[in-house]
Design a protein around this motif. Structure first.
Motif, short mmCIF file in Angstrom:
data_model
loop_
_atom_site.label_atom_id
_atom_site.label_comp_id
_atom_site.label_asym_id
_atom_site.label_seq_id
_atom_site.Cartn_x
_atom_site.Cartn_y
_atom_site.Cartn_z
N GLN A 139 30.89 5.49 -19.07
CA GLN A 139 29.76 6.42 -19.05
C GLN A 139 28.74 6.04 -17.99
O GLN A 139 27.60 6.51 -18.01
N ASP A 140 29.15 5.20 -17.05
CA ASP A 140 28.27 4.84 -15.93
C ASP A 140 27.93 6.10 -15.14
O ASP A 140 28.79 6.95 -14.89
N GLU A 141 26.66 6.21 -14.74
CA GLU A 141 26.20 7.43 -14.08
C GLU A 141 26.95 7.71 -12.79
O GLU A 141 27.34 8.85 -12.51
N LYS A 142 27.21 6.68 -11.97
CA LYS A 142 27.94 6.89 -10.72
C LYS A 142 29.35 7.37 -10.98
O LYS A 142 29.88 8.24 -10.27
N GLU A 143 29.98 6.81 -12.02
CA GLU A 143 31.35 7.21 -12.34
C GLU A 143 31.38 8.65 -12.85
O GLU A 143 32.27 9.44 -12.49
N ARG A 144 30.39 9.02 -13.65
CA ARG A 144 30.34 10.37 -14.21
C ARG A 144 30.17 11.42 -13.13
O ARG A 144 30.65 12.55 -13.26
N HIS A 145 29.47 11.08 -12.06
CA HIS A 145 29.14 12.08 -11.05
C HIS A 145 30.03 12.05 -9.81
O HIS A 145 29.77 12.78 -8.86
N LYS A 146 31.08 11.24 -9.82
CA LYS A 146 32.04 11.28 -8.71
C LYS A 146 32.67 12.67 -8.64
O LYS A 146 33.06 13.24 -9.66
N MET A 147 32.78 13.18 -7.43
CA MET A 147 33.32 14.53 -7.28
C MET A 147 34.75 14.63 -7.81
O MET A 147 35.14 15.63 -8.42
N THR A 148 35.54 13.56 -7.62
CA THR A 148 36.95 13.59 -8.05
C THR A 148 37.08 13.64 -9.57
O THR A 148 38.14 14.00 -10.09
N ASN A 149 36.02 13.27 -10.27
CA ASN A 149 36.08 13.27 -11.74
C ASN A 149 35.53 14.55 -12.36
O ASN A 149 35.62 14.72 -13.58
N GLN A 150 34.95 15.42 -11.55
CA GLN A 150 34.18 16.52 -12.11
C GLN A 150 35.01 17.55 -12.87
O GLN A 150 34.60 18.00 -13.94
N LYS A 151 36.16 17.93 -12.35
CA LYS A 151 36.91 19.00 -13.00
C LYS A 151 37.33 18.58 -14.41
O LYS A 151 37.07 19.28 -15.39
N GLU A 152 37.95 17.41 -14.52
CA GLU A 152 38.40 16.95 -15.83
C GLU A 152 37.22 16.67 -16.75
O GLU A 152 37.24 17.01 -17.94
N ARG A 153 36.17 16.04 -16.21
CA ARG A 153 35.02 15.68 -17.03
C ARG A 153 34.33 16.92 -17.58
O ARG A 153 34.01 17.00 -18.77
N ARG A 154 34.13 17.90 -16.73
CA ARG A 154 33.38 19.08 -17.16
C ARG A 154 34.24 20.01 -18.04
O ARG A 154 33.71 20.70 -18.91
N GLU A 155 35.54 20.02 -17.82
CA GLU A 155 36.39 20.78 -18.73
C GLU A 155 36.38 20.15 -20.12
O GLU A 155 36.37 20.84 -21.14
N SER A 156 36.38 18.82 -20.18
CA SER A 156 36.29 18.12 -21.46
C SER A 156 34.94 18.39 -22.12
O SER A 156 34.85 18.59 -23.34
N MET A 157 33.87 18.38 -21.31
CA MET A 157 32.54 18.69 -21.84
C MET A 157 32.49 20.11 -22.42
O MET A 157 31.85 20.36 -23.45
N SER A 158 33.19 21.03 -21.77
CA SER A 158 33.23 22.41 -22.26
C SER A 158 33.87 22.46 -23.64
O SER A 158 33.37 23.14 -24.55
N ARG A 159 34.97 21.75 -23.81
CA ARG A 159 35.64 21.73 -25.12
C ARG A 159 34.72 21.16 -26.19
O ARG A 159 34.66 21.67 -27.31
N ALA A 160 34.00 20.11 -25.83
CA ALA A 160 33.08 19.50 -26.79
C ALA A 160 31.97 20.47 -27.16
O ALA A 160 31.62 20.64 -28.34
N ARG A 161 31.39 21.13 -26.16
CA ARG A 161 30.31 22.08 -26.43
C ARG A 161 30.80 23.24 -27.30
O ARG A 161 30.11 23.66 -28.23
N ASN A 162 31.98 23.76 -26.99
CA ASN A 162 32.50 24.88 -27.77
C ASN A 162 32.77 24.47 -29.21
O ASN A 162 32.47 25.22 -30.15
N SER A 163 33.36 23.29 -29.40
CA SER A 163 33.61 22.80 -30.76
C SER A 163 32.30 22.70 -31.53
O SER A 163 32.22 23.06 -32.71
N LEU A 164 31.28 22.21 -30.85
CA LEU A 164 29.99 21.98 -31.50
C LEU A 164 29.32 23.30 -31.91
O LEU A 164 28.89 23.46 -33.05
N VAL A 165 29.25 24.25 -30.98
CA VAL A 165 28.53 25.48 -31.30
C VAL A 165 29.28 26.33 -32.31
O VAL A 165 28.68 26.91 -33.22
#
Length: 380
Positions: free
Chosen positions: A182-208
């Motif tokens: 969960q390091d900030e630099k690791e979270r914001h690497k461009m190469t990690n964005q698609k997988e990270r944000r798709e996973s975040m989407s699933r989490a947000r949808n489950s929550l709401v």
């Protein structure tokens, strides 16, 4: 002599039972009803607070779905009643507090920051109208965050009645997050964005979709690393009466050049689209996504983060947006009910909160931003 029919059915036992029933009825009618109750701590709780207050100091389920089951005379549990909710009478207005409109605060949480919880606890929207939902990854770090969160919740929910929230739910993700760090630099690497944000989407949808109740008027998405907002955050955002509205997310830091504390933009996901970005999207493969804030992918969009007037801010100033960030995002609950969610797949080459804004617009809802109204992100 024959006894009259009415006299044959009247005896001492019958008269005694009738007298008891009559006395019971008189006691029920004449006893004054009370709109308050005394808690085990001796404080008085209003009928509304008693109905809305959490049954458990940690994480009770969403209140509207908790229905007591009755036991029939034969000892079997009666089937649950059919409950009718008239959503046509549900309001989401510019005067949310006076209208007693319920707010659901939703937070995906991978790390626990005490400053985040302290800030939420200080929000002065009536807490009896506020429910909170969290979703936490099922990892070692997630377990640590959950333990710290539960401890903080316990202190608030066992404190003074006025400071307690109506209910708090904690969900655990049933899928592995793509990033273990969960390091900030690791979270914001461009190469990690698609997988990270798709996973975040699933989490947000489950929550709401798990926590949104039939009495909810507003949903406030608030990231777990937002540690400073005005105490009137909910009232300020709902007062605009927009279907989607987002403040400007900044960060406090020590400026070595000025030798003093300073502020800087943090969230670049709130933007107005550009012809360049649209042309880039048209040239992309179906599974590719557009990202904002990366030099490798210049979009030349107009970024709300750079439109702030820090010298003479006008917190009420609005602009129309095409994409929104999710650090602090106020949404009318009806937008979610109508189907706007966070795409966990490229939706017009957008995902997560930016994809949400696009989907909401396709459903007829406009998004707005407040360039001069600030919330502050934790500085690692």
């Amino acid at each position: 002599m024959a006894v009259a029919r009415t006299m044959r059915r009247t005896g001492p036992t019958t008269l005694l039972l009738a007298t008891i029933l009559a006395l019971g009825f008189l006691f029920f009618v004449l006893t004054p009803s009370s709109s308050s109750a005394i808690t085990d701590t001796g404080s008085v709780v209003s009928s509304q607070q008693r109905e809305d207050a959490a049954d458990n100091i940690l994480s009770p389920p969403t209140k509207p779905f908790v229905k007591a089951q009755s036991v029939r005379e034969d000892g079997h549990i009666a089937p649950p009643p059919v409950i009718h909710y008239n959503l046509n009478s549900l309001t989401s207005t510019s005067d949310s507090a006076s209208m007693n409109e319920r707010v659901l605060i939703l937070t995906p949480l991978a790390r626990f920051y005490q400053g985040f919880w302290d800030n939420v606890a200080k929000l002065n929207y009536p807490h009896e109208l506020v429910s909170i939902g969290f979703i936490i990854p099922n990892t070692k770090d997630g377990n640590t965050a959950a333990a710290a969160l539960e401890e903080a919740i316990s202190k608030t929910q066992s404190g003074p009645i006025g400071s307690r929230f109506a209910s708090i739910s904690i969900l655990r993700q049933d899928f592995e997050p793509p990033l273990q760090s969960q390091d900030e630099k690791e979270r914001h690497k461009m190469t990690n964005q698609k997988e990270r944000r798709e996973s975040m989407s699933r989490a947000r949808n489950s929550l709401v979709f798990t926590t949104l109740g039939p009495s909810t008027s507003w949903v406030l998405w608030l990231d777990s690393d937002i540690v400073e907002t005005p105490n009137t955050l909910i009232q300020d955002l709902t007062s605009h009466n927009r279907p989607i509205i987002v403040p400007n997310c900044y960060q406090r830091y020590y400026n070595n050049d000025k030798k003093a504390m300073d502020t800087r933009p943090y969230d670049y996901n709130s933007w107005i689209d550009s012809p360049t970005a649209q042309a880039l999207a048209d040239s992309m493969e179906p599974d590719e996504i557009l990202l904002e804030g990366y030099a490798e992918l210049p979009t030349y969009r107009t970024l709300m983060a750079l439109l702030a007037d820090t010298a003479n801010p006008n917190p009420r100033r609005e602009i129309s947006l095409d994409g929104v960030g999710g650090t602090a995002l106020m949404v009318k609950a009806d937008v979610h009910r109508d189907g706007a969610m966070f795409p966990a797949f490229p939706f017009y080459h957008l995902v997560e909160t930016e994809g949400f804004a696009k989907m909401a617009k396709r459903l007829g809802y406009e998004a707005y931003g407040l360039p001069d109204y600030f919330v502050y992100h934790y500085n690692e």
